[in-house]
Design a protein around this motif. Structure first.
Motif, PDB file in Angstrom:
ATOM      1  N   SER A 283       0.812  -1.102   0.061  1.00 35.22           N
ATOM      2  CA  SER A 283      -0.037   0.005   0.031  1.00 35.22           C
ATOM      3  C   SER A 283       0.710   1.210  -0.145  1.00 35.22           C
ATOM      4  O   SER A 283       0.392   2.323  -0.515  1.00 35.22           O
ATOM      5  CB  SER A 283      -1.008  -0.120   1.164  1.00 35.22           C
ATOM      6  N   GLY A 284       2.205   1.219   0.675  1.00 35.88           N
ATOM      7  CA  GLY A 284       2.993   2.277   0.711  1.00 35.88           C
ATOM      8  C   GLY A 284       3.403   2.641  -0.760  1.00 35.88           C
ATOM      9  O   GLY A 284       3.490   3.573  -1.257  1.00 35.88           O
ATOM     10  N   THR A 285       3.596   1.246  -1.445  1.00 37.22           N
ATOM     11  CA  THR A 285       4.078   1.697  -2.673  1.00 37.22           C
ATOM     12  C   THR A 285       3.172   2.352  -3.587  1.00 37.22           C
ATOM     13  O   THR A 285       3.527   3.314  -4.354  1.00 37.22           O
ATOM     14  CB  THR A 285       4.494   0.308  -3.524  1.00 37.22           C
ATOM     15  N   MET A 286       1.755   1.824  -3.543  1.00 34.60           N
ATOM     16  CA  MET A 286       0.738   2.328  -4.447  1.00 34.60           C
ATOM     17  C   MET A 286       0.706   3.969  -4.017  1.00 34.60           C
ATOM     18  O   MET A 286       0.436   4.911  -4.703  1.00 34.60           O
ATOM     19  CB  MET A 286      -0.459   1.838  -3.996  1.00 34.60           C
ATOM     20  N   ALA A 287       0.588   4.106  -2.782  1.00 35.95           N
ATOM     21  CA  ALA A 287       0.496   5.622  -2.273  1.00 35.95           C
ATOM     22  C   ALA A 287       1.679   6.354  -2.942  1.00 35.95           C
ATOM     23  O   ALA A 287       1.473   7.635  -3.359  1.00 35.95           O
ATOM     24  CB  ALA A 287       0.524   5.836  -0.678  1.00 35.95           C
ATOM     25  N   GLY A 288       2.935   6.013  -2.603  1.00 36.48           N
ATOM     26  CA  GLY A 288       3.924   6.735  -3.120  1.00 36.48           C
ATOM     27  C   GLY A 288       3.816   7.034  -4.653  1.00 36.48           C
ATOM     28  O   GLY A 288       4.124   8.126  -5.439  1.00 36.48           O
ATOM     29  N   ILE A 289       3.539   5.987  -5.425  1.00 34.17           N
ATOM     30  CA  ILE A 289       3.301   6.192  -7.084  1.00 34.17           C
ATOM     31  C   ILE A 289       2.273   7.161  -7.218  1.00 34.17           C
ATOM     32  O   ILE A 289       2.193   8.195  -8.177  1.00 34.17           O
ATOM     33  CB  ILE A 289       3.164   4.939  -7.737  1.00 34.17           C
ATOM     34  N   ALA A 290       1.208   7.190  -6.531  1.00 37.34           N
ATOM     35  CA  ALA A 290      -0.224   7.948  -7.091  1.00 37.34           C
ATOM     36  C   ALA A 290       0.191   9.300  -6.303  1.00 37.34           C
ATOM     37  O   ALA A 290      -0.317  10.173  -7.047  1.00 37.34           O
ATOM     38  CB  ALA A 290      -1.319   7.358  -6.153  1.00 37.34           C
ATOM     39  N   ALA A 291       1.016   9.366  -5.337  1.00 36.78           N
ATOM     40  CA  ALA A 291       1.350  10.934  -5.036  1.00 36.78           C
ATOM     41  C   ALA A 291       2.124  11.544  -6.024  1.00 36.78           C
ATOM     42  O   ALA A 291       2.108  12.858  -6.525  1.00 36.78           O
ATOM     43  CB  ALA A 291       2.031  10.860  -3.663  1.00 36.78           C
ATOM     44  N   HIS A 292       3.036  10.990  -6.673  1.00 41.97           N
ATOM     45  CA  HIS A 292       3.867  11.296  -7.835  1.00 41.97           C
ATOM     46  C   HIS A 292       3.052  11.593  -9.015  1.00 41.97           C
ATOM     47  O   HIS A 292       3.413  12.811  -9.669  1.00 41.97           O
ATOM     48  CB  HIS A 292       4.907  10.187  -7.876  1.00 41.97           C
ATOM     49  N   ARG A 293       2.065  10.657  -9.393  1.00 50.44           N
ATOM     50  CA  ARG A 293       1.325  11.010 -10.436  1.00 50.44           C
ATOM     51  C   ARG A 293       0.457  12.260 -10.051  1.00 50.44           C
ATOM     52  O   ARG A 293       0.023  13.234 -11.149  1.00 50.44           O
ATOM     53  CB  ARG A 293       0.508   9.854 -10.755  1.00 50.44           C
ATOM     54  N   ALA A 294      -0.043  12.415  -8.983  1.00 49.40           N
ATOM     55  CA  ALA A 294      -0.816  13.644  -8.615  1.00 49.40           C
ATOM     56  C   ALA A 294      -0.157  14.809  -8.754  1.00 49.40           C
ATOM     57  O   ALA A 294      -0.630  16.059  -9.290  1.00 49.40           O
ATOM     58  CB  ALA A 294      -1.325  13.483  -7.127  1.00 49.40           C
ATOM     59  N   LEU A 295       1.043  15.002  -8.296  1.00 44.96           N
ATOM     60  CA  LEU A 295       2.107  15.921  -8.641  1.00 44.96           C
ATOM     61  C   LEU A 295       2.191  16.383 -10.295  1.00 44.96           C
ATOM     62  O   LEU A 295       2.244  17.574 -10.570  1.00 44.96           O
ATOM     63  CB  LEU A 295       3.334  15.785  -8.124  1.00 44.96           C
ATOM     64  N   ILE A 296       2.297  15.312 -10.898  1.00 50.54           N
ATOM     65  CA  ILE A 296       2.499  15.695 -12.293  1.00 50.54           C
ATOM     66  C   ILE A 296       1.448  16.176 -13.057  1.00 50.54           C
ATOM     67  O   ILE A 296       1.296  17.049 -13.943  1.00 50.54           O
ATOM     68  CB  ILE A 296       3.015  14.310 -13.052  1.00 50.54           C
ATOM     69  N   PHE A 297       0.209  15.460 -12.857  1.00 51.97           N
ATOM     70  CA  PHE A 297      -1.021  15.792 -13.449  1.00 51.97           C
ATOM     71  C   PHE A 297      -1.841  16.897 -12.782  1.00 51.97           C
ATOM     72  O   PHE A 297      -3.029  17.163 -12.980  1.00 51.97           O
ATOM     73  CB  PHE A 297      -1.759  14.647 -13.641  1.00 51.97           C
ATOM     74  N   ASN A 298      -1.234  17.465 -11.501  1.00 51.80           N
ATOM     75  CA  ASN A 298      -1.681  18.491 -10.848  1.00 51.80           C
ATOM     76  C   ASN A 298      -3.326  18.361 -10.462  1.00 51.80           C
ATOM     77  O   ASN A 298      -4.248  18.872 -10.716  1.00 51.80           O
ATOM     78  CB  ASN A 298      -1.810  19.771 -11.732  1.00 51.80           C
ATOM     79  N   HIS A 299      -3.456  17.174  -9.774  1.00 51.02           N
ATOM     80  CA  HIS A 299      -4.817  16.719  -9.251  1.00 51.02           C
ATOM     81  C   HIS A 299      -4.651  16.142  -7.815  1.00 51.02           C
ATOM     82  O   HIS A 299      -3.526  16.060  -7.294  1.00 51.02           O
ATOM     83  CB  HIS A 299      -5.671  15.855 -10.026  1.00 51.02           C
TER      84      HIS A 299
END
Length: 299
Positions: A283-299
């Protein structure tokens, strides 16, 4: 001070999230007081390639690897307050420092509520345990018990005979019936309705459990499914939605571990209905990847 992602909690889930982000070349701060939920266990078992390592060894290895990345920083403190700001969140620590972050990952903040029975707390994480996949192999082929704390204990009792002869102690309160009782009997589980009043041992190994009627039942391992309480104040501050899980409330998240508050991701036992070191890492792996994607796509 500003950062791109601040992670509250530096155990398996939080450090796994941090690894994804620093490898994405993002600035990450992990705030951790080093009091993980698993600190009572001498060893972590069932973790791929890490079987038998202590939680402290695993954490130390992860930190050593993370500190090789220039965008990682660890702060030894606790997060006590948070507020939403334009463009992110402002997190205040117990020591008084304040940090602004674009995205926030919560990876700590639950506490086990153990039954108030003498000897349970003293043996917790050693011979009073909760997970057969984590610790059952080390207690195999000996007399085992399940201390009922709710209906989840019936499921637990049905599992345990694969490791040893099992008795379900209902405490006179949680009595299986109908098909559940029949299944437990088929599995060879003994049913004891007289309440356990004390767990007796040397603080490491249990010798027996004392019952209310004066009997002493030899038990070498006692399983307990503790209820959990959300203890981090950040959940209420952020008004995060919760869902009811088998062991108590958990934070409601989507498939990418994002909470009901956009920009706040929740990993580990705080959001996982099923809890283990492996699930926390995933779950930490998913949260880290998702937070990175949110930074990129500004959401």
């Amino acid at each position: 001070m500003k950062t791109e992602v601040l992670i509250v909690g530096g155990s398996f889930a939080g450090l796994s999230a941090a690894m994804q982000l620093v490898r994405g070349r993002r600035n990450v701060i992990v705030v951790d007081a080093n009091k993980p939920r698993n600190r009572f266990a001498a060893e972590s078992h069932g973790v791929f390639c890490l079987d038998g390592k202590t939680p402290a060894e695993i954490r130390a290895t992860a930190l050593a690897q993370l500190q090789a990345y220039p965008t990682f920083r660890l702060i030894d403190d606790s997060a006590v307050d948070v507020e939403q700001t334009q463009g992110g969140f402002s997190v205040t620590l117990a020591g008084g420092a304040s940090y602004h972050t674009q995205k926030l990952i919560l990876a700590t903040g639950i506490t086990d509520r153990l039954p108030n029975i003498p000897g349970v707390k003293e043996h917790w994480g050693k011979s009073v345990i909760h997970c057969p996949y984590c610790h059952g192999y080390e207690l195999q082929d000996r007399a085992l018990g399940v201390l009922a704390t709710g209906e989840m204990s019936f499921h637990q009792a049905a599992l345990i005979p694969d490791w040893g002869a099992t008795t379900l102690f209902t405490q006179g309160q949680f009595k299986p019936e109908a098909e559940v009782l029949e299944h437990l009997i088929q599995r060879g589980v003994g049913i004891e309705d007289c309440a356990i009043t004390q767990v007796v041992g040397d603080g490491e190994k249990i010798q027996y459990v004392a019952l209310a009627d004066g009997r002493q039942i030899p038990i070498k391992g006692l399983y307990v499914a503790p209820q959990v309480t959300i203890t981090t104040p950040l959940v209420a501050k952020l008004k995060l939605e919760t869902v009811e899980a088998p062991l108590g409330a958990a934070i409601k998240v989507d498939d990418f571990k994002e909470s009901s508050t956009p920009g706040v991701f929740v990993a580990g036992d705080l959001s996982n209905p099923m809890q283990s070191a492996t699930f926390a890492i995933a779950s930490g792996t998913m949260a880290g990847i998702a937070a990175h994607r949110a930074l990129i796509f500004n959401h």
